[in-house]
Motif scaffolding. Structure first.
Motif, PDB file in Angstrom:
ATOM      1  N   SER A 177       0.843  -1.198   0.000  1.00  0.00           N
ATOM      2  CA  SER A 177       0.000   0.000   0.000  1.00  0.00           C
ATOM      3  C   SER A 177       0.878   1.247   0.000  1.00  0.00           C
ATOM      4  CB  SER A 177      -0.894   0.028   1.238  1.00  0.00           C
ATOM      5  OG  SER A 177      -0.097   0.228   2.396  1.00  0.00           O
ATOM      6  N   GLY A 178       0.209   2.374  -0.196  1.00  0.00           N
ATOM      7  CA  GLY A 178       0.912   3.650  -0.179  1.00  0.00           C
ATOM      8  C   GLY A 178       1.453   3.982   1.203  1.00  0.00           C
ATOM      9  N   ALA A 179       0.630   3.746   2.223  1.00  0.00           N
ATOM     10  CA  ALA A 179       1.073   4.045   3.589  1.00  0.00           C
ATOM     11  C   ALA A 179       2.316   3.224   3.933  1.00  0.00           C
ATOM     12  CB  ALA A 179      -0.054   3.751   4.580  1.00  0.00           C
ATOM     13  N   ASN A 213       5.362   4.611   2.329  1.00  0.00           N
ATOM     14  CA  ASN A 213       5.852   5.800   3.036  1.00  0.00           C
ATOM     15  C   ASN A 213       6.503   5.448   4.366  1.00  0.00           C
ATOM     16  OD1 ASN A 213       5.251   7.671   1.045  1.00  0.00           O
ATOM     17  ND2 ASN A 213       3.123   7.876   1.714  1.00  0.00           N
ATOM     18  N   PHE A 248      -1.121  14.386   1.887  1.00  0.00           N
ATOM     19  CA  PHE A 248      -1.683  13.117   2.349  1.00  0.00           C
ATOM     20  C   PHE A 248      -0.667  12.016   2.102  1.00  0.00           C
ATOM     21  CE2 PHE A 248      -3.996   9.144   2.147  1.00  0.00           C
ATOM     22  CZ  PHE A 248      -4.714   9.198   3.330  1.00  0.00           C
ATOM     23  N   HIS A 249      -0.310  11.309   3.180  1.00  0.00           N
ATOM     24  CA  HIS A 249       0.691  10.254   3.030  1.00  0.00           C
ATOM     25  C   HIS A 249       0.215   8.903   3.550  1.00  0.00           C
ATOM     26  CE1 HIS A 249       3.524  13.184   1.569  1.00  0.00           C
ATOM     27  NE2 HIS A 249       3.359  13.937   2.646  1.00  0.00           N
ATOM     28  N   GLY A 250      -1.028   8.831   4.064  1.00  0.00           N
ATOM     29  CA  GLY A 250      -1.550   7.542   4.501  1.00  0.00           C
ATOM     30  C   GLY A 250      -1.996   7.564   5.948  1.00  0.00           C
ATOM     31  N   GLU A 309       4.377  15.514  -2.072  1.00  0.00           N
ATOM     32  CA  GLU A 309       3.752  15.077  -3.324  1.00  0.00           C
ATOM     33  C   GLU A 309       4.023  16.149  -4.387  1.00  0.00           C
ATOM     34  OE1 GLU A 309      -0.613  13.977  -2.083  1.00  0.00           O
ATOM     35  OE2 GLU A 309       0.355  15.139  -0.539  1.00  0.00           O
ATOM     36  N   GLU A 355      -5.132  14.208  -2.562  1.00  0.00           N
ATOM     37  CA  GLU A 355      -6.262  14.282  -1.622  1.00  0.00           C
ATOM     38  C   GLU A 355      -6.492  15.723  -1.177  1.00  0.00           C
ATOM     39  OE1 GLU A 355      -7.875  11.273  -0.906  1.00  0.00           O
ATOM     40  OE2 GLU A 355      -6.425  10.546  -2.367  1.00  0.00           O
ATOM     41  N   ASP A 358       6.496  11.449  -2.645  1.00  0.00           N
ATOM     42  CA  ASP A 358       5.377  10.513  -2.538  1.00  0.00           C
ATOM     43  C   ASP A 358       4.625  10.545  -3.867  1.00  0.00           C
ATOM     44  OD1 ASP A 358       2.921   9.298  -2.165  1.00  0.00           O
ATOM     45  OD2 ASP A 358       2.602  10.122  -0.158  1.00  0.00           O
ATOM     46  N   VAL A 413       2.611   8.114  -4.817  1.00  0.00           N
ATOM     47  CA  VAL A 413       1.577   7.078  -4.708  1.00  0.00           C
ATOM     48  C   VAL A 413       0.409   7.383  -5.662  1.00  0.00           C
ATOM     49  CG1 VAL A 413      -0.155   6.091  -3.139  1.00  0.00           C
ATOM     50  CG2 VAL A 413       2.207   6.369  -2.373  1.00  0.00           C
ATOM     51  N   GLN A 414       0.070   8.664  -5.769  1.00  0.00           N
ATOM     52  CA  GLN A 414      -1.033   9.037  -6.665  1.00  0.00           C
ATOM     53  C   GLN A 414      -0.540   9.532  -8.027  1.00  0.00           C
ATOM     54  OE1 GLN A 414      -5.294  11.429  -6.302  1.00  0.00           O
ATOM     55  NE2 GLN A 414      -4.239  10.654  -4.541  1.00  0.00           N
ATOM     56  N   LYS A 447      -1.052   2.763  -5.475  1.00  0.00           N
ATOM     57  CA  LYS A 447      -2.221   2.979  -6.344  1.00  0.00           C
ATOM     58  C   LYS A 447      -2.097   2.383  -7.756  1.00  0.00           C
ATOM     59  CE  LYS A 447      -4.587   6.459  -3.774  1.00  0.00           C
ATOM     60  NZ  LYS A 447      -3.955   7.362  -2.820  1.00  0.00           N
TER      61      LYS A 447
HETATM   62  C1  PLP Z   1      -3.563   7.253  -1.378  1.00  0.00           C
HETATM   63  C2  PLP Z   1      -2.311   7.885  -0.980  1.00  0.00           C
HETATM   64  C3  PLP Z   1      -1.515   7.367   0.056  1.00  0.00           C
HETATM   65  C4  PLP Z   1      -1.939   6.203   0.908  1.00  0.00           C
HETATM   66  O1  PLP Z   1      -2.056   5.033   0.173  1.00  0.00           O
HETATM   67  P1  PLP Z   1      -2.781   3.761   0.824  1.00  0.00           P
HETATM   68  O2  PLP Z   1      -2.586   2.689  -0.214  1.00  0.00           O
HETATM   69  O3  PLP Z   1      -4.209   4.141   1.029  1.00  0.00           O
HETATM   70  O4  PLP Z   1      -2.108   3.466   2.089  1.00  0.00           O
HETATM   71  C5  PLP Z   1      -0.305   7.977   0.317  1.00  0.00           C
HETATM   72  N1  PLP Z   1       0.111   9.033  -0.385  1.00  0.00           N
HETATM   73  C6  PLP Z   1      -0.614   9.555  -1.384  1.00  0.00           C
HETATM   74  C7  PLP Z   1      -0.101  10.722  -2.151  1.00  0.00           C
HETATM   75  C8  PLP Z   1      -1.868   9.018  -1.712  1.00  0.00           C
HETATM   76  O5  PLP Z   1      -2.596   9.563  -2.674  1.00  0.00           O
END
Ligand code: PLP
Length: 376
Positions: free
Chosen positions: A94-96, A99, A122-124, A174, A179, A207, A209-210, A236
């Motif tokens: 997962s993203g969290a 991180n 947003f980092h989780g 990011e 988010e 980060d 993730v998105q 993601k």
């Molecule tokens: C969604 C998101 C996260 C968290 O990811 P999860 O898979 O829900 O843990 C972390 N950072 C960013 C930038 C995100 O958009």
């Protein structure tokens, strides 16, 4: 009565299947999915190549654990780092988690613990990632948080310069706050971050993730800036709907994550890697990324041409936002759902547009028509 905790505010539609950009609810009603399950289903729902990959791998080996070599991890890692300045990858779920790995790596590598992050980030939801997150609503009731995160205003060069000192292990951010409102890092801010990292030997954690895995029209969003992160986190879009997270790091970080220092049971299992490999084979094709950029240019142009001028169009690639001033977007999103368009917010006042990267121009046109009736 539901047997589930109430931590999610559920949407009305009950989606039961999907194909490409289209999903269908339990009554047979169809919707254009411009959420992609929050930037996850980048190759569309039930993509045949992913279906085949998961099917083929599921008949061989699902899980063996990181006690053993997993050849799929090597393949996915090579694809992620090819033609970048990164040398190594780590996989999680997962993203969290990605991180958390980054925060641990940065602390251990530098021997310092102070990390700078930004408001509206947003980092989780895990403790480290939550503490890094610059949103009170994510923290409330869960304290004490992990110490030594300083959360600064975003895109504020003066605040950054005033805070940088020898205690700082890393800056984490990011490239586009997903988010938090589809807010992009300004070029001046990117320059200030690059300078701070250079001057003080601070690690840069981006980060993605998105924003990563093609979402902004390049493999990683940082590639469109002057920034050269030491660590990038992913999730993601990497799994196309299967839970996969990852972290990339530069060569000098290798020794810090020596055997036994960090790990996960599920991370990088063969099933997950078969999917991630398939995703990258498609998304990292230059022609595919070029097409994402063309779709984005088209989408932005149509939004600007069709929406009243009080709305702002934000973001990059197919991570776009419609800024609605002070208006709450929740009612717009509910109306769009009734009209057959699934959307998600980014903070209270921004509508986020996250279609699959495989979306067609015709589908963009349909979405624009619905947005136009709702926002005019
Ligand atoms: C969604 C998101 C996260 C968290 O990811 P999860 O898979 O829900 O843990 C972390 N950072 C960013 C930038 C995100 O958009």
């Amino acid at each position: 009565m539901s047997a589930l905790f109430g931590n999610y505010g559920k949407r009305r539609a009950r989606i039961v299947k999907g194909q490409g950009t289209i999903v269908e609810d339990s009554t047979g009603k169809k919707y254009l999915d411009f959420t992609s399950g929050i930037a996850v289903v980048s190759l569309g729902h039930a993509n045949p190549a992913i279906v085949k990959a998961i099917h083929d791998q599921s008949e061989k080996l699902w899980h063996i654990s990181n006690l053993f070599d997993i050849p799929g991890q090597e393949k996915v890692a090579q694809k992620l780092i090819a033609d970048t300045h990164f040398s190594y990858a780590f996989f999680c779920n997962s993203g969290a988690e990605a991180n958390e790995a980054a925060i641990k790596l940065a602390r251990k590598h530098t021997g310092k613990n102070h990390i700078i992050t930004f408001e509206k980030s947003f980092h989780g939801r895990t403790f480290g990632a939550m503490s890094a997150t610059g949103q009170g609503k994510v923290h409330n009731g869960f304290g004490p948080l992990v110490e030594k995160f300083t959360i600064l205003p975003f895109n504020d060069v003066a605040a950054l310069e005033a805070t940088i000192d020898d205690s700082v292990a890393a800056i984490m951010l990011e490239m586009i706050q997903g988010e938090g409102g589809v807010n992009s890092v300004s070029p001046e801010f990117a320059a200030a971050i690059a300078k701070a990292c250079d001057d003080k030997g601070i690690l840069l954690i981006i980060d993605e993730v998105q924003t990563g895995i093609g979402r902004t029209g390049t493999r990683y969003a940082y590639e469109q800036t002057i920034l050269k992160p030491n660590i990038v986190t992913l999730a993601k879009g990497l799994g196309g709907g299967f839970p996969v997270g990852g972290m990339l790091g530069t060569a000098e970080l290798y020794d810090t994550f020596s055997p036994g220092t960090h790990g996960t049971t599920f991370g990088g299992n063969p099933l997950a890697m078969s999917v991630a490999e398939t995703v990258l084979d498609h998304v990292f094709e230059p022609a595919f990324l070029q097409h994402v950029q063309e779709l984005s240019t088209y989408f932005v142009k149509q939004l600007k041409a069709n929406l009243p001028s009080n709305y702002t169009v934000q973001g990059q690639g197919l991570l776009l936002g419609i800024g609605c001033g002070d208006a709450e977007v929740a009612p717009y999103i509910a109306t769009a759902e009734e009209k057959g368009l699934l959307l998600v917010g980014a903070g209270p006042n921004v509508i986020r547009l996250l279609p699959p990267l495989t979306v067609s121009k015709a589908e963009i046109n349909e979405a624009i028509a619905i947005l136009k009736t709702i926002l005019s």
